[in-house]
Motif scaffolding. Sequence first.
Motif, PDB file in Angstrom:
ATOM      1  N   PHE A 152       1.480  27.028   3.075  1.00  0.00           N
ATOM      2  CA  PHE A 152       1.085  26.807   4.470  1.00  0.00           C
ATOM      3  C   PHE A 152       2.137  27.362   5.424  1.00  0.00           C
ATOM      4  N   VAL A 153       3.398  26.964   5.237  1.00  0.00           N
ATOM      5  CA  VAL A 153       4.430  27.408   6.182  1.00  0.00           C
ATOM      6  C   VAL A 153       4.718  28.898   6.009  1.00  0.00           C
ATOM      7  N   LYS A 154       4.644  29.399   4.775  1.00  0.00           N
ATOM      8  CA  LYS A 154       4.852  30.831   4.538  1.00  0.00           C
ATOM      9  C   LYS A 154       3.825  31.645   5.308  1.00  0.00           C
ATOM     10  N   THR A 155       2.553  31.284   5.172  1.00  0.00           N
ATOM     11  CA  THR A 155       1.481  32.010   5.852  1.00  0.00           C
ATOM     12  C   THR A 155       1.626  31.923   7.366  1.00  0.00           C
ATOM     13  N   ALA A 156       1.973  30.717   7.859  1.00  0.00           N
ATOM     14  CA  ALA A 156       2.101  30.524   9.304  1.00  0.00           C
ATOM     15  C   ALA A 156       3.238  31.364   9.880  1.00  0.00           C
ATOM     16  N   VAL A 157       4.382  31.431   9.188  1.00  0.00           N
ATOM     17  CA  VAL A 157       5.520  32.202   9.680  1.00  0.00           C
ATOM     18  C   VAL A 157       5.227  33.695   9.613  1.00  0.00           C
ATOM     19  N   LEU A 158       4.618  34.156   8.549  1.00  0.00           N
ATOM     20  CA  LEU A 158       4.265  35.573   8.455  1.00  0.00           C
ATOM     21  C   LEU A 158       3.278  35.963   9.550  1.00  0.00           C
ATOM     22  N   ARG A 159       2.390  35.045   9.891  1.00  0.00           N
ATOM     23  CA  ARG A 159       1.421  35.324  10.950  1.00  0.00           C
ATOM     24  C   ARG A 159       2.123  35.433  12.299  1.00  0.00           C
ATOM     25  N   LEU A 160       3.055  34.533  12.571  1.00  0.00           N
ATOM     26  CA  LEU A 160       3.724  34.604  13.872  1.00  0.00           C
ATOM     27  C   LEU A 160       4.637  35.830  13.968  1.00  0.00           C
ATOM     28  N   LEU A 161       5.168  36.298  12.826  1.00  0.00           N
ATOM     29  CA  LEU A 161       6.000  37.501  12.840  1.00  0.00           C
ATOM     30  C   LEU A 161       5.190  38.752  13.182  1.00  0.00           C
ATOM     31  N   GLU A 162       3.887  38.665  12.990  1.00  0.00           N
ATOM     32  CA  GLU A 162       3.006  39.791  13.335  1.00  0.00           C
ATOM     33  C   GLU A 162       2.394  39.635  14.715  1.00  0.00           C
ATOM     34  N   ASP A 163       2.716  38.554  15.390  1.00  0.00           N
ATOM     35  CA  ASP A 163       2.136  38.280  16.699  1.00  0.00           C
ATOM     36  C   ASP A 163       3.080  38.765  17.790  1.00  0.00           C
ATOM     37  N   ARG A 189       0.851  -1.199   0.000  1.00  0.00           N
ATOM     38  CA  ARG A 189       0.000   0.000   0.000  1.00  0.00           C
ATOM     39  C   ARG A 189       0.877   1.234   0.000  1.00  0.00           C
ATOM     40  N   THR A 190       0.545   2.190  -0.849  1.00  0.00           N
ATOM     41  CA  THR A 190       1.205   3.493  -0.844  1.00  0.00           C
ATOM     42  C   THR A 190       0.301   4.493  -0.137  1.00  0.00           C
ATOM     43  N   VAL A 191       0.795   5.082   0.925  1.00  0.00           N
ATOM     44  CA  VAL A 191       0.048   6.090   1.682  1.00  0.00           C
ATOM     45  C   VAL A 191       0.345   7.450   1.065  1.00  0.00           C
ATOM     46  N   VAL A 192      -0.693   8.109   0.566  1.00  0.00           N
ATOM     47  CA  VAL A 192      -0.542   9.409  -0.084  1.00  0.00           C
ATOM     48  C   VAL A 192      -0.946  10.506   0.898  1.00  0.00           C
ATOM     49  N   ILE A 193      -0.027  11.447   1.119  1.00  0.00           N
ATOM     50  CA  ILE A 193      -0.227  12.501   2.110  1.00  0.00           C
ATOM     51  C   ILE A 193      -0.548  13.816   1.416  1.00  0.00           C
ATOM     52  N   ASP A 194      -1.517  14.528   1.965  1.00  0.00           N
ATOM     53  CA  ASP A 194      -1.904  15.834   1.435  1.00  0.00           C
ATOM     54  C   ASP A 194      -0.964  16.903   2.000  1.00  0.00           C
ATOM     55  N   PRO A 195      -0.491  17.848   1.176  1.00  0.00           N
ATOM     56  CA  PRO A 195       0.490  18.832   1.668  1.00  0.00           C
ATOM     57  C   PRO A 195      -0.027  19.725   2.784  1.00  0.00           C
ATOM     58  N   GLU A 196      -1.332  20.097   2.745  1.00  0.00           N
ATOM     59  CA  GLU A 196      -1.863  20.903   3.847  1.00  0.00           C
ATOM     60  C   GLU A 196      -1.889  20.104   5.140  1.00  0.00           C
ATOM     61  N   GLU A 197      -2.253  18.824   5.042  1.00  0.00           N
ATOM     62  CA  GLU A 197      -2.263  17.950   6.214  1.00  0.00           C
ATOM     63  C   GLU A 197      -0.855  17.816   6.783  1.00  0.00           C
ATOM     64  N   LEU A 198       0.136  17.824   5.896  1.00  0.00           N
ATOM     65  CA  LEU A 198       1.537  17.743   6.310  1.00  0.00           C
ATOM     66  C   LEU A 198       1.899  18.933   7.193  1.00  0.00           C
TER      67      LEU A 198
END
Length: 613
Positions: free
Chosen positions: A544-555, A328-337
């Motif tokens: 996903f990671v770009k948005t998350a890091v930009l958000r924390l830089l504004e926090d 079985r090949t488990v396929v991972i979604d990038p947002e879920e990652l």
Amino acid sequence: MCGFAGWIDWEEDLTRQREIIERMGAAVSHRGPDEGGIWLSPQAAFAHRRLIVLDPEGGKQPFTQKLDGRIWVIVYNGEIYNLPELRQELRSLGFSFQTRSDVEAVLLAYLAWGTKCVSKLNGIFAFAVWDEKERTLFLARDRLGIKPLFFSRRGSAFLFASEIKALLVHPAVPPEVDELGLAEIFVLGPGRTPGCAVFRHVEELKPGHWLTFSPQGIQVQRYWRLESRPHKENTSRTAAELRSLLEDCVRRQLISEVPLGSLLSGGLDSSAVTFFAATALREKGETLASFAVDYRENTRYFSPDQFQPQYDTPWATEVASLLQTRHRTVVIDPEELGQALLPALKARDLPGMADVDSSLLLLAREVKKEVTVVLSGEGADEIFGGYPWFRRAEDLSSSCFPWIRHSSWRQSFLSPELQKLLHPQEYLAQRYAEALAEVPRLPGEEAHAARLREISYLSIFHFMPVLLERKDRMAMAAGLEARVPFCDHRLVEYVWNIPWEMKFWGGKEKGILRLALKGILPDSVLQRRKSPYPKTHHPAYTRFVKTAVLRLLEDPQSPLLPLVNREKLRELALTGGVGVDTPWFGQLMTGPQLLAYFLQVDLWLRHYRVILV
């Protein structure tokens, strides 16, 4: 596999502290989702969580042994692969068994041989034995540190646990981190110096060590180390010995009373493990389950590079078909990652390999739906010399850990104040010098071979632990037991002294292993280049990671902000790190991976309520 926690105290009455030891045990409940147990006496308290693999009734823990009016208690995490021989030897000494479990055998081994019992064990283990009469605690960890064990000494209390999180539950262990811990996170991370647990009051029992704690104090001793000596066998004999030894390692690790499978990438190492496992099960009329990982739309976005030259999925499918596994090949979604970065951090207790960790966690969750035990190919590259740094001139002449290249670029993202506090280059140089001093030398060895011996030692004892920690934490977070046949200490000892011209037989990395497997794996697999655990190249993960890091830089509440160069990190985040690639920790670290690492650091500081001192 299991998780445990314990507390020894000369001043507290621990029979009144059930709530605390229960909470310590609950903190590692993911390691043992099947059942739990508590044992209390005035000066000792143990909590255990069990993942049932052998003897459902007889293996319950904490396990006690009463003999001649004395009581011994053990909590144990692991598997013993020489269990039949161990039981036979103990019977010859007059011991009898009430169960089929390996936990009973380990306790009886301690009663028979004391601290020398660890040399009798072939397996993966961490355990604690309490002698109620002598008020002595014995802790031990397997030779290569496949199973984790941490401890803390706080006043009259001695605390220990399978994972750091269980120690932090105790009110005497605050989540404090000083400049040493920060250096481990920002200079060496995601690696760690062996024995260093980052948190100020927590230590790691090093691989191949045991510890005793009694009213007389603490004693820590190393019981296993590699020894350098001349290798006297020729190439053909060496290849034959390797093949026989690896097959024995795999067959021993198939012991299980629950469903078992393998992780298969289609590379040399995982294919070899899968071949021997599938063959052994087929002899019993059973079919091995195998599992691979892939990412949504990876064929569209995959881009080969020097570290990951090929796309794994077709290779894994081909080998699975050849070996007739249930694949079985488990396929991972990038947002879920991206969303799994926090659960992966919590599983590891420290910032790790970012999406490489979260991917393995998601894979383990899916694998657990079908099997409880998996075999994996970790360790082969370290012991056989499979990484690029074993052959690259700049690494051989470098005065730094070869998997940490261009460290000054990564450290440029730290704030000037933090750089001044940590002195990153000096810290890195100090840790490197300490590591080199450990290398067991071979007298008279010529310079190039001696340098490769250094690189090999560093890879086994300072790089491989990062991967073994990752495999254990991500698998156990899903209630999945992972076994690593290449890390059998017998195999490691044998390969250690094979000369490098033989290891590179045929002019290829891991050449002697390829020769040993000739005739049982197809030539296409035997000649395949090293390819690490796959990562996603999907732009959705970058977003996903770009948005998350930009958000924390504004926090303004972000605990990361005082520690980083905000503008430089913002500049990287605005581009998503696209086009930024630098060799770091054994593969090409992309800009999105670096962003994810800083994101994990922020999550770690928040989730663990880290106190910087």
